[in-house]
Enzyme design. Structure first.
Site, PDB file in Angstrom:
ATOM      1  N   ALA B 225     -32.720  41.402   5.954  1.00  0.00           N
ATOM      2  CA  ALA B 225     -33.106  40.107   6.545  1.00  0.00           C
ATOM      3  C   ALA B 225     -32.260  38.953   6.028  1.00  0.00           C
ATOM      4  CB  ALA B 225     -34.584  39.845   6.298  1.00  0.00           C
ATOM      5  N   ASP B 226     -30.992  38.972   6.334  1.00  0.00           N
ATOM      6  CA  ASP B 226     -30.087  37.866   6.032  1.00  0.00           C
ATOM      7  C   ASP B 226     -29.886  37.609   4.546  1.00  0.00           C
ATOM      8  OD1 ASP B 226     -29.037  37.200   8.421  1.00  0.00           O
ATOM      9  OD2 ASP B 226     -30.626  35.807   8.966  1.00  0.00           O
ATOM     10  N   ALA B 227     -30.183  38.604   3.737  1.00  0.00           N
ATOM     11  CA  ALA B 227     -29.813  38.466   2.341  1.00  0.00           C
ATOM     12  C   ALA B 227     -28.411  39.053   2.198  1.00  0.00           C
ATOM     13  CB  ALA B 227     -30.787  39.222   1.463  1.00  0.00           C
ATOM     14  N   VAL B 378     -28.337  34.453   2.209  1.00  0.00           N
ATOM     15  CA  VAL B 378     -28.654  33.980   0.874  1.00  0.00           C
ATOM     16  C   VAL B 378     -28.411  35.124  -0.100  1.00  0.00           C
ATOM     17  CG1 VAL B 378     -30.519  33.188  -0.603  1.00  0.00           C
ATOM     18  CG2 VAL B 378     -30.321  32.314   1.709  1.00  0.00           C
ATOM     19  N   ARG B 409     -28.024  39.305  17.139  1.00  0.00           N
ATOM     20  CA  ARG B 409     -27.523  37.917  17.234  1.00  0.00           C
ATOM     21  C   ARG B 409     -26.339  37.795  18.184  1.00  0.00           C
ATOM     22  NH1 ARG B 409     -28.668  37.373  11.481  1.00  0.00           N
ATOM     23  NH2 ARG B 409     -30.896  37.117  11.372  1.00  0.00           N
TER      24      ARG B 409
END
Lengths: 345, 610
Positions: B225-227, B378, B409
């Site tokens: 998740a976008d880490a 992140v 995306r």
């Protein structure tokens, strides 16, 4: 086993069912705002849906923004399109305003000239003669016909009175039932049954029409149902309309939450909204009312009438910092252990 | 406005107002356009015939967005090779092309009448205009990103935001500037994959990012998740390292009545004195020295100010004027070194001191990065190089990006850039990624050829070896070079904790916000959740015991709030003079409510069930 399982889901004493109902409707409601954008720009004829409709129901608005009725027909008319159309024509409300292309008053003569629209007349299947006769009867005035032009003699030259007649003309119902709106025959594709939908909610008026099935008439106007069928029907109508609106948005909320809301709104015997002018404004506690809206008004009125807050509700107990009488807070010690010995069996 | 009475007439609107009607709208519109191209009327005139409404709109007002196009007549663009030659030789400039009717500006309304071809091959007999460059269908910001035509539009909007937040060389005179906040990247790099717009704007001379070696791989669930997972050795070598500047400013203000502030170390008698230790790093003049290491609570600028209220200054012995400490203190959670100190003067001839504090920002867990495709992430883990996957050549990626972040995306440009960046890196050249210059498939083929030439897989895949076990992964892992921006949202500027702490004076409730060491608000919706659970004791603990609990004395006679008289050592009701009280726990907020009700001339009475 099944019985055991089902009893697990029973509401316990002291369970805050209202709060759970509010959250269960409120949370999906936040998603609805985002979704309703997708429907922007579609024909205005479509009934209000989504959040605005929920707000309308819960606020107990006297009249829905887009009233809609479904009129089922009796055995004969529901099988025959021609009979169905005849019933629809009796219901279909035609106002003078829609037929008029142009209207001019002659204040010197006290006459009003009306040019009718050929297109509108054709679509309503009427002749200028019929319009003139009906108008004459409604106004008790003389109406002359010349082609598409009607001339109304008002017997007065007073400017205001002539204007009043003009307004009356534009508002007069030429055919159909007042407040029934446009009525269209629809066909149920599954059963082949014909029925009528109308853009009005005057079901009281529609009940008098011959050829309809009185037991199945339905409208989205809660107050119309309340007037005609009483408070129990209104309660069911609120819950049903809430569910239909939520279903439309593919949001599943348990019916029991909606029934609880409907019960709360109708418990007093009349339909009341949940807001400031309804349930919240009628709370017993001064503090609970003051905490919601119009704080100062409630405090001053309470002072003027010397009201006492019994501190039995949730809001007022949170305010002073007491345990709230809900859940674990709803039980109280009836007798102390050491006092038990004093009680004689 | 003139009522539109006749549907059959074509009405003419000038800047939204009806000015007449036209018999032959088509002829009229073409006449106006011809005149504009000849230069007979202003080139800022735009005319559009809207067939569905039978209306002509002429717009000459300000605020319209317009875009230049090449005019096409008789299936031939007016921009002929000869003219292109002349432009190249600088014999013709842009304005002369406009004047000579080779280019023209269209606004949004007139575009509706135009049929614009992408290039010469697309021209049909209905074509009216041609794009100067196909890439110009995007704006400038989008055109600075590589392969924008392969990305979802929503990602471009995000890209524009991230570009603004990127750290880089924001100004070459940064050392002389005293920005209230400044972020400076240590080793900014020009991207390997650039575009025409990027080069044209000269951004590569003050870039704001670095070329990261990226492997599209998971890492034990640490980049869900976008880490993102980054290489610790790369960070140690300076990857994403930056400096954070913060300037503290203070001024010796003058007040009416002849009083004024003074920069100095406050004397212990000053009101609000923070203790000797806080001022220990200040110089004799009360200002901190450069290169001094500072931590939170250290005074940077020592200053005394006259008391806030006049009475306080009178009657303090008269010998020395009573002063108040008004020093600037390093805010909570901040540390660093004093970078530089300047003295200057305001327009009102008062002394101003500016102290710039510098602190190093090494990428750590919670810092934010983004590529040029609206893909933000992140850091969730900084992994030692020996535990990272590596290739047969010994290349260890700087960053591991979760492959799940790509398909939903629709940022295929990210993959293309990775491949192009790799080809550029191994080939040792800059790659052009301008929109629409080549088809995607042709690009993949081209980059593949370069990669093959240097012995790499043409699809950019590598066999990676697990850093922990040394065993190769079964699947080939897509590895390449992507330009990443470090964004200025860093945990070290945001982190805050509190267990117990300050309360507000008025309400006795905990303070809010990081600057005031505040607590997190237990709001109405949280309250509702606890009510929903029926957890009434937990609710009372949150809202009373952990917040504004107050013990008050309630008069048993009249129900008013009483107090304890310390001199007479008795409890007294101010209303009825009674001495019998019940000690009751209420929220301080309720006490204020009772006070406010009293201020409305309403006497509230508390009745107790005892």
């Amino acid at each position: 086993m099944a019985k055991e399982k089902s009893s697990d889901f029973k509401v316990e004493f002291g369970e805050p069912v209202g709060m759970i109902a509010a959250q269960s409707v409120g949370e999906p409601g936040t998603q609805m705002i985002l979704r309703s954008f997708h429907f922007a720009g579609i024909e205005s004829a479509i009934a209000t849906s989504g959040l605005p409709r929920i707000v309308e129901l819960v606020d107990a608005k006297k009249r829905p923004t887009t009233p809609l009725s479904t009129i089922y027909l009796d055995a004969k008319a529901s099988r025959n399109i021609d009979d169905a159309e005849k019933v629809a024509a009796k219901i279909n409300e035609v106002r003078m305003g829609t037929l008029v292309r142009r209207i001019i008053e002659n204040f010197a003569k006290g006459t009003i000239k009306i040019a009718l629209s050929r297109q509108e007349l054709e679509s309503e299947d009427m002749t200028p003669r019929q319009v003139a006769d009906r108008l004459g009867k409604l106004l008790s005035l003389e109406v002359a016909v010349e082609g598409l032009v009607l001339t109304v003699k008002t017997h007065t030259k007073n400017l205001k009175e002539v204007r009043a007649v003009r307004v009356k003309i534009m508002r007069s119902v030429i055919s159909g039932i007042e407040g029934a709106g446009k009525a269209i025959v629809q066909k149920n594709l599954k059963t082949g049954e014909f029925y009528i939908i109308s853009a009005g909610s005057n079901i009281e008026g529609m009940m008098g029409i011959e050829g309809i099935d009185k037991s199945r008439i339905y409208t989205n106007d809660v107050f119309a149902i309340y007037r005609l069928f009483g408070i129990e029907a209104a309660r069911n109508a609120i819950a049903r309309e809430l569910q239909l609106t939520l279903d439309e948005q593919k949001i599943s909320v348990d019916l029991r939450h909606l029934l609880l809301i409907a019960d709360a709104m109708t418990a007093s015997g009349s339909v009341k909204g949940v807001g400031r002018h309804g349930l919240s404004g009628e709370k017993k506690s001064v503090f609970a009312r003051a905490a919601y809206e119009e704080t100062v008004k409630h405090l001053i009125n309470a002072a003027a009438f010397g009201e006492t807050d019994q501190m039995r509700g949730v809001t007022e107990n949170i305010l002073v910092g007491k345990q709230i009488p809900i859940g674990t807070g709803s039980v109280r010690l009836a007798i102390k252990k050491e006092d038990m010995s004093k009680v004689k069996p | 406005m003139l009522a539109k009475e006749d549907e059959s007439r074509c009405y003419l609107y000038l800047n939204g107002r009806v000015i007449g009607h036209i018999a032959d709208p088509d002829a009229y519109v073409s006449e106006i356009r011809a005149a504009r191209r000849k230069g007979l009327i202003s080139g800022e005139t735009n005319i559009a015939f809207i067939k569905s409404l039978n209306v002509i709109n002429i717009n000459t007002d300000r605020g319209r967005i317009r875009k230049p196009y090449i005019i096409v007549e008789h299936m031939k663009p007016k921009m002929t090779p000869e003219i292109v030659e002349k432009v190249k030789k600088r014999e013709l400039d842009f304005n002369s092309l406009l004047r000579n009717g080779i280019l023209e500006y269209l606004d949004a309304e007139e575009e509706e009448n135009a049929l614009v071809a992408f290039n010469e091959e697309d021209i049909t007999d209905k074509t009216t205009h041609m794009e100067i460059d196909v890439a110009s269908i995007f704006g400038f910001t989008v055109n600075t990103s590589p392969f924008p035509e392969h990305n979802n539009i929503a990602r471009h909007a995000m890209l524009a935001n991230f570009t603004k937040q990127a750290e880089g060389l924001y100004a070459s005179n940064f050392n002389l500037r005293f920005d209230s906040r400044g972020y400076l990247l240590f080793y900014p790099q020009a991207p390997i994959v650039t575009t025409v717009a990027y080069d044209g704007a000269n951004i590569k001379h003050h870039p704001s990012g670095q070329n990261f070696v990226v492997a599209l791989s998971t890492y034990y669930g640490y980049n869900m998740a976008d880490a993102i997972v980054v290489n610790k050795s790369a960070v140690d070598r300076g990857l994403g390292r930056s400096i954070f500047y913060k300037t503290y400013v203070d001024e010796e203000r003058r007040y009416p009545g002849g009083q004024k502030d003074k920069f100095k170390i406050p004397q212990p008698t000053a009101e609000g004195y923070m203790g000797e230790h806080a001022y220990s790093k200040l110089g004799d003049d009360g200002i901190i020295e450069p290169e001094m290491k500072v931590v939170e609570g250290d005074a940077l600028i020592g200053k005394v100010a006259p008391p806030r209220f006049l009475e306080e200054s009178i009657g303090a012995g008269g010998l020395e004027e009573k002063m108040r400490d008004d020093s600037s203190v390093l805010k909570t959670g901040e540390t660093g070194s004093v970078d530089s100190v300047i003295f200057t003067e305001s327009t009102g001839a008062t002394k101003i001191v500016k102290v710039r504090v510098r602190s190093l920002r090494i990428p750590e867990k919670g810092d934010k990065f983004a590529s040029r495709h609206g893909q933000k992430g992140v850091i969730a883990m900084v992994v030692p190089q020996e535990d990272m996957p590596f290739t047969a050549e010994g290349i260890v990626p700087d960053l591991l990006l979760n492959p799940h972040s790509i398909p939903t995306r629709l940022t295929f440009g990210h993959l293309l850039e990775e491949l192009a960046g790799k080809a550029g890196a191994v080939g040792g050249h800059i790659v052009d990624g301008t929109a629409f210059t080549e088809k995607g498939s042709a690009r993949i083929e081209g980059y593949g050829k370069i990669l093959e030439k240097y012995g790499f897989d043409k699809n950019g895949e590598e066999t990676l070896y697990d850093g922990m076990t040394g065993k190769p992964f079964k699947a080939g892992i897509f590895t390449g070079v992507v330009y990443y921006n470090r964004l200025y949202h860093m945990v070290s500027n945001k982190i805050q904790v509190r267990s117990r702490g300050k309360v507000q004076i008025l309400t006795h409730q905990p303070t809010e916000g990081k600057a005031r060491q505040g607590a997190l608000r237990f709001g109405e919706m949280e309250r509702d959740a606890l009510i929903g659970y029926g957890a009434s004791l937990l609710l009372k603990e949150r809202l009373l015991d952990q917040s504004d609990k107050a013990e008050v004395l309630i008069c048993k006679e009249c129900g008013d709030i009483g107090y304890y008289d310390r001199i007479k050592r008795v409890t007294i009701c101010p209303l009825c003079g009674s001495n019998s009280f019940a000690e009751v726990e209420i929220s301080y907020a309720f006490k204020i409510l009772l006070d406010e009700i009293k201020s409305l001339h309403i006497m509230p009475e508390v009745r107790l069930n005892v």
